[in-house]
Design an enzyme around this catalytic site. Structure first.
Site, PDB file in Angstrom:
ATOM      1  N   LYS A 214       0.818  -1.203   0.000  1.00 28.10           N
ATOM      2  CA  LYS A 214       0.000   0.000   0.000  1.00 28.10           C
ATOM      3  C   LYS A 214       0.867   1.274   0.000  1.00 28.10           C
ATOM      4  O   LYS A 214       2.052   1.227   0.303  1.00 28.10           O
ATOM      5  CB  LYS A 214      -0.929  -0.008   1.216  1.00 28.10           C
ATOM      6  CG  LYS A 214      -1.887  -1.209   1.223  1.00 28.10           C
ATOM      7  CD  LYS A 214      -2.778  -1.219  -0.005  1.00 28.10           C
ATOM      8  CE  LYS A 214      -3.902  -2.232   0.078  1.00 28.10           C
ATOM      9  NZ  LYS A 214      -3.454  -3.634  -0.089  1.00 28.10           N
TER      10      LYS A 214
HETATM   11  C1  PLP Z   1      -9.947  -2.127  -1.588  1.00 26.51           C
HETATM   12  C2  PLP Z   1      -9.382  -2.950  -0.495  1.00 26.51           C
HETATM   13  N1  PLP Z   1     -10.119  -3.197   0.599  1.00 26.51           N
HETATM   14  C3  PLP Z   1      -9.648  -3.925   1.635  1.00 26.51           C
HETATM   15  C4  PLP Z   1      -8.391  -4.473   1.598  1.00 26.51           C
HETATM   16  C5  PLP Z   1      -7.942  -5.351   2.724  1.00 26.51           C
HETATM   17  O1  PLP Z   1      -6.794  -4.911   3.346  1.00 26.51           O
HETATM   18  P1  PLP Z   1      -5.821  -5.989   4.045  1.00 26.51           P
HETATM   19  O2  PLP Z   1      -5.121  -6.724   2.969  1.00 26.51           O
HETATM   20  O3  PLP Z   1      -4.904  -5.133   4.870  1.00 26.51           O
HETATM   21  O4  PLP Z   1      -6.678  -6.857   4.898  1.00 26.51           O
HETATM   22  C6  PLP Z   1      -7.570  -4.237   0.490  1.00 26.51           C
HETATM   23  C7  PLP Z   1      -6.206  -4.823   0.448  1.00 26.51           C
HETATM   24  O5  PLP Z   1      -5.645  -5.138  -0.519  1.00 26.51           O
HETATM   25  C8  PLP Z   1      -8.076  -3.479  -0.582  1.00 26.51           C
HETATM   26  O6  PLP Z   1      -7.348  -3.253  -1.680  1.00 26.51           O
END
Ligand code: PLP
Length: 430
Positions: A214
């Site tokens: 990210k």
């Molecule tokens: C749009 C979106 N929502 C939620 C998430 C979930 O985040 P995490 O991978 O930290 O659980 C991501 C992660 O890639 C994402 O791109």
């Protein structure tokens, strides 16, 4: 006839042979690779400081890097509260839980997103209801959202997909009319904004991911919840810690007041992100320059839809998504989108551009929802079209030193565009 057959360059230069057919790739093999995250002395020092401190978890009553990061990110977003959690998916789930989403609830989300946006309501026993996206911004359509509201709708999750803030004006009007909370999925949108209001402060609460790919990364997994709502912040803070209420400086009471699990952020992850935060704004500015220079070259190519920030918004440029409609531009009919995209994918990759797909099907088509389509909704023509005719560039452009690499990528696009007739032939269009 190629797209550039009548341009001045076509008179002076024959297009180089495509790398897919034995020519030299447009991106030199020894081009400096992009790194992400960029890990420097500051990250190493902050992480080893935590290891040396012995405070490896955030529930002992001692102030840790998690508290520091929470304060810093709340300040960045302009919100009253920030709560560190284990990842972005947990952030979404904990927010929905705090809002009372559970069995019998429906939560409206875009049909184009990462699966986590759908899993969060599903994991709480609620039904994700998928609305279509806007074909240019790739974000939740306010119009389709309004059409899918029912008496069971409990929340709406606009995703700021790829770093472009969602249509919060349109969605806020709908949410207010129906008395519904808006939960921002800001996993891909650190540092994005509408006017001078940062993502994270645009709805009732927001979920950020710190996963290492990210724009604001940690060295693994992490997440942050931002909100102005003190009750929501308190609920998330308790639910991440077995339903207990921890008071900084006071001993742990081991009393669980609400249902909760273990979704805490570790001080090691927070320390890494704090080091990143010191360079976050400088990186964002340099990335803006690199991406703008790259996209301005590509926007000259006929039939290529390049991403653009919606006027009045700041795009975080987390992912760059390109749509392809070059048939008419090359004097050919509109190509079959799937086959044409597959041809371009092959040609661009051979030139050294690591294009990839982002989501291979609309979320409601995922096997986990098979048989539930009557509940989750159907249609989503714009989501389908976007998935069929687009490719993305991920991660490579995040490194602030990636400017020269992006210029090589632009060379590769221009080269492939000089061979559009080949791409159309490969797609069976000619
Ligand atoms: C749009 C979106 N929502 C939620 C998430 C979930 O985040 P995490 O991978 O930290 O659980 C991501 C992660 O890639 C994402 O791109």
């Amino acid at each position: 006839m190629t797209a550039h057959a009548e341009g001045p360059r076509a008179l002076t230069r024959r297009p180089g042979r495509l790398a897919a057919f034995g020519g030299p790739p447009a991106v030199p093999r020894d081009a400096a690779p992009a790194r992400w995250p960029v890990i420097g002395e500051a990250e190493r020092r902050r992480v080893t400081d935590v290891l040396d401190s012995g405070h490896l978890v955030s529930n002992t009553g001692v102030e840790t890097e998690v508290d520091q990061l929470e304060r810093a990110w709340a300040q960045h977003c302009g919100t009253a509260h920030c709560v560190g959690v284990s990842n972005g998916t947990a952030a979404l789930e904990l927010i929905l839980d705090a809002l009372g989403v559970g069995p019998g609830s429906e939560v409206i989300i875009p049909a184009l997103s990462f699966i986590a946006t759908a899993m969060a309501p599903l994991n709480l026993g609620a039904v994700p209801v998928f609305a279509d996206v806007d074909p240019r911004t790739f974000n939740l359509s306010a119009e389709d959202t309004a059409a899918r509201i029912t008496p069971r709708t409990a929340a709406i999750i606009p995703v700021h997909l790829h770093g472009q803030p969602a249509d919060m004006g349109g969605l806020t009007a709908i949410a207010r009319r129906h008395g519904l909370p808006l939960v921002e999925d800001a996993a891909q949108a650190h540092g994005a904004a509408i006017g001078d209001r940062s993502t994270g402060s645009l709805g009732n609460a927001a979920a950020f991911s710190l996963q290492y790919t990210k724009n604001l990364p940690t060295c693994g997994e992490g997440g942050l919840v931002t909100t102005d709502d003190p009750d929501l912040a308190r609920h998330v803070g308790m639910a991440r810690q077995f339903g207990e209420e921890l008071v900084r400086g006071a001993p742990r009471t081991h009393r669980s007041h609400i249902r909760g699990g273990n979704a805490k952020l570790s001080p090691v992850q927070a320390a890494f992100t704090l080091a990143q935060l010191t360079r976050f704004y400088a990186y964002r500015e340099q990335r803006e320059r690199n991406v703008t220079a790259f996209l301005s070259r590509l926007s000259a190519l006929p039939g290529l839809q390049v991403p653009r920030a919606v006027p009045g918004t700041t795009h975080a440029w987390h992912i760059l998504r390109f749509r392809f409609h070059p048939g008419p531009a090359a004097g050919a009919p509109e190509a079959d989108p799937d086959r044409f995209r597959a041809s371009l994918h092959r040609l661009l990759r051979a030139e050294g551009v690591p294009m990839s797909r982002y989501q291979v099907m609309p979320l409601p088509d995922q096997p986990v929802f098979a048989g539930a389509r009557h509940r989750t909704g159907s249609g989503h023509p714009d989501t389908r079209a976007v998935i069929a005719d687009s490719l993305t560039l991920q991660k490579r452009h995040l490194d602030p030193a990636s400017g020269p690499l992006l210029q090589h990528y632009a060379d590769a696009f221009e080269k492939v565009w000089e061979h559009l007739d080949t791409a159309l032939r490969m797609a069976g269009q000619r």
